[in-house]
Scaffold this active site. Structure first.
Site, PDB file in Angstrom:
ATOM      1  N   GLY A 131       0.844  -1.186   0.000  1.00  0.00           N
ATOM      2  CA  GLY A 131       0.000   0.000   0.000  1.00  0.00           C
ATOM      3  C   GLY A 131       0.879   1.235   0.000  1.00  0.00           C
TER       4      GLY A 131
ATOM      5  N   GLY B 236       3.324   0.597   5.426  1.00  0.00           N
ATOM      6  CA  GLY B 236       4.376   1.311   6.147  1.00  0.00           C
ATOM      7  C   GLY B 236       4.075   1.518   7.610  1.00  0.00           C
TER       8      GLY B 236
ATOM      9  N   GLY C   3       2.371   7.555  -0.996  1.00  0.00           N
ATOM     10  CA  GLY C   3       3.132   8.724  -1.409  1.00  0.00           C
ATOM     11  C   GLY C   3       4.025   9.266  -0.313  1.00  0.00           C
ATOM     12  N   GLY C   4       3.913   8.689   0.879  1.00  0.00           N
ATOM     13  CA  GLY C   4       4.732   9.104   2.008  1.00  0.00           C
ATOM     14  C   GLY C   4       6.028   8.328   2.089  1.00  0.00           C
ATOM     15  N   VAL C   5       6.909   8.763   2.970  1.00  0.00           N
ATOM     16  CA  VAL C   5       8.231   8.153   3.064  1.00  0.00           C
ATOM     17  C   VAL C   5       8.171   6.738   3.620  1.00  0.00           C
ATOM     18  CG1 VAL C   5       8.711   9.143   5.349  1.00  0.00           C
ATOM     19  CG2 VAL C   5      10.610   8.550   3.835  1.00  0.00           C
ATOM     20  N   ASP C   6       7.257   6.464   4.547  1.00  0.00           N
ATOM     21  CA  ASP C   6       7.213   5.142   5.171  1.00  0.00           C
ATOM     22  C   ASP C   6       6.850   4.046   4.172  1.00  0.00           C
ATOM     23  OD1 ASP C   6       7.912   6.121   7.701  1.00  0.00           O
ATOM     24  OD2 ASP C   6       5.835   6.551   8.215  1.00  0.00           O
ATOM     25  N   SER C   7       5.784   4.238   3.419  1.00  0.00           N
ATOM     26  CA  SER C   7       5.384   3.213   2.456  1.00  0.00           C
ATOM     27  C   SER C   7       6.376   3.127   1.300  1.00  0.00           C
ATOM     28  CB  SER C   7       3.972   3.479   1.935  1.00  0.00           C
ATOM     29  OG  SER C   7       3.870   4.733   1.300  1.00  0.00           O
TER      30      SER C   7
ATOM     31  N   CYS D 285      -7.883  11.119   7.845  1.00  0.00           N
ATOM     32  CA  CYS D 285      -7.511  11.156   6.432  1.00  0.00           C
ATOM     33  C   CYS D 285      -8.487  11.938   5.569  1.00  0.00           C
ATOM     34  CB  CYS D 285      -7.363   9.733   5.906  1.00  0.00           C
ATOM     35  SG  CYS D 285      -8.790   8.672   6.185  1.00  0.00           S
TER      36      CYS D 285
ATOM     37  N   CYS E  78     -10.759   2.046   9.531  1.00  0.00           N
ATOM     38  CA  CYS E  78     -10.194   2.029   8.181  1.00  0.00           C
ATOM     39  C   CYS E  78      -9.208   0.879   8.021  1.00  0.00           C
ATOM     40  CB  CYS E  78      -9.513   3.360   7.874  1.00  0.00           C
ATOM     41  SG  CYS E  78      -8.742   3.434   6.239  1.00  0.00           S
TER      42      CYS E  78
ATOM     43  N   MET F  34      -4.225   3.592  -2.902  1.00  0.00           N
ATOM     44  CA  MET F  34      -5.650   3.517  -2.594  1.00  0.00           C
ATOM     45  C   MET F  34      -6.231   4.918  -2.479  1.00  0.00           C
ATOM     46  SD  MET F  34      -5.698   0.605   0.399  1.00  0.00           S
ATOM     47  CE  MET F  34      -4.075   1.009   1.070  1.00  0.00           C
TER      48      MET F  34
END
Length: 371
Positions: A14, A129, A17-21, A205, A105, A40
């Site tokens: 998943g 992430g 767009g963030g650094v973790d994922s 979110c 979620c 998603m």
């Protein structure tokens, strides 16, 4: 990490767009998995709003997938999200409670709809992430999957994942669970990710950075009513009970009322302490440690236990909000969909609608919704 690792199974990551994922996708590629990145989209409304970052997040995720060298896909779960998460969110707020949509979620979208979609793509696992860990232990009844806290206790997200079940955990990988956030940022910089310094997302979110009351006003009618002290003194007017949560200090509109004062002559802060839905009254108290803000026990419903059955009565740790230090407690009863906790020390602002999550050391056992 090996440059030519042994090929492993297919895993759908998943990617937000963030650094973790993003680092999650890279780590799994390095470990030899066939990685598919999946973005998603869980919310349709307000895509043109200044508060919505969905388009930029999608571009960031696609760019990372290209750099890492993994397949990338997009899926729209907005209809499922509105039906399974947002509708419940509104029902809870209408009832005067303060729900945690991130918990729902995870259970209904990220580890159900997303998991089903990934399996349809031929995946053996999914990965996110999240900062948490999965451990498999052998028992007389066969393998059992445990959800553990992350190594980085400042980022641990097991609280939000406590409703996952055995089938979901069996298919889930959390590569960041053994890393600290500083290490994740370092990896992102070293491999040249353009989002290495991207700010972590905060808040709910679908609300983004917009003012909460402004958002909720669109969906729930506001019914102003009196703000009273425990003694019955009226000190203000609230905008609607849905807009307040227990323990809230800012935005009460009673700042001009002095009431109880400290030794230095300044007024003690006011806090939202109770809601009377039948009379549409918001009760406020002065002082962080006012008795109305403290709870020695709680009841919870809609229990979900990771092992598939409730733990035995006994001593455990519990969180009644994210990032709280585990509070020593005793599980007095756990039968059906309800359980009760008694705390060694009274807990502050235990809020109906939030999750009470039980721990045995580093193992997350599950939890329920505070009533």
């Amino acid at each position: 990490m090996p440059s030519n690792p042994t090929r492993k199974g297919r895993v759908v990551v998943g990617m937000s767009g963030g650094v973790d994922s993003s680092v999650t996708a890279w780590l799994l590629k390095q470990q030899g998995y066939e990685v598919v990145g999946l973005f998603m989209k869980n919310w349709e409304d307000d895509d043109d709003s200044e508060y919505c970052s969905t388009r930029q997040d999608l571009l960031d995720a696609a760019s990372v997938a290209d750099l890492v060298g993994v397949e990338f896909e997009y899926v729209n779960f907005a209809a499922e999200y509105k039906d399974r998460v947002f509708a419940e969110f509104l029902r809870e707020y209408s009832a005067g409670r303060t729900p945690n949509p991130d918990v729902l979620c995870n259970a209904e979208i990220k580890f159900k709809a997303f998991l089903d979609h990934a399996m349809a793509l031929g995946a053996e696992h999914i990965a996110t992430g999240h900062y948490a860990r999965v451990r498999t232990v052998e028992t007389p009844a066969g393998p059992r999957h445990q959800l553990l806290k992350a190594l980085d206790d400042t980022k641990d997200q097991s609280y939000f994942l406590h409703r996952l079940n055995q089938a979901q955990l069996a298919r889930t990988l959390f590569p960041l669970g053994e890393l600290r956030k500083t290490e994740v940022r370092r990896i992102a910089h070293e491999i040249g990710l353009h989002n290495a310094a991207k700010k972590d997302s905060t808040g709910i979110c679908f609300i983004g950075e917009r003012p909460f009351r402004e958002f909720l006003n669109r969906y729930l009618p506001s019914e102003p009513g009196p703000i009273l002290t425990p003694e019955g003194q009226r000190v203000g007017t609230h905008h609607g009970l849905s807009f307040y949560t227990l323990g809230q200090r800012k935005g009460l509109g009673v700042g001009g009322v002095k009431g109880r004062q400290r030794d230095d002559g300044t007024a003690e802060a006011w806090y939202a302490a109770r809601k009377d839905l039948a009379r549409n009254v918001l009760y406020v108290v002065q002082g962080h440690d006012h008795p109305w803000l403290l709870s020695a026990q709680l009841q919870a419903q809609d229990a979900s236990w990771i092992a598939g059955e409730p733990p035995a009565a006994g001593a455990y740790g519990a969180k009644t909000r994210y990032r709280q230090v585990d509070a020593a407690c005793r599980l007095d009863q756990a039968g059906g969909e309800r359980f009760a906790l008694a705390f060694e020390q009274a807990q502050w602002a235990v809020t109906p609608g939030q999750s009470a999550v039980l721990y045995d050391g580093e193992v997350c056992l599950g939890g329920g919704i505070i009533i």
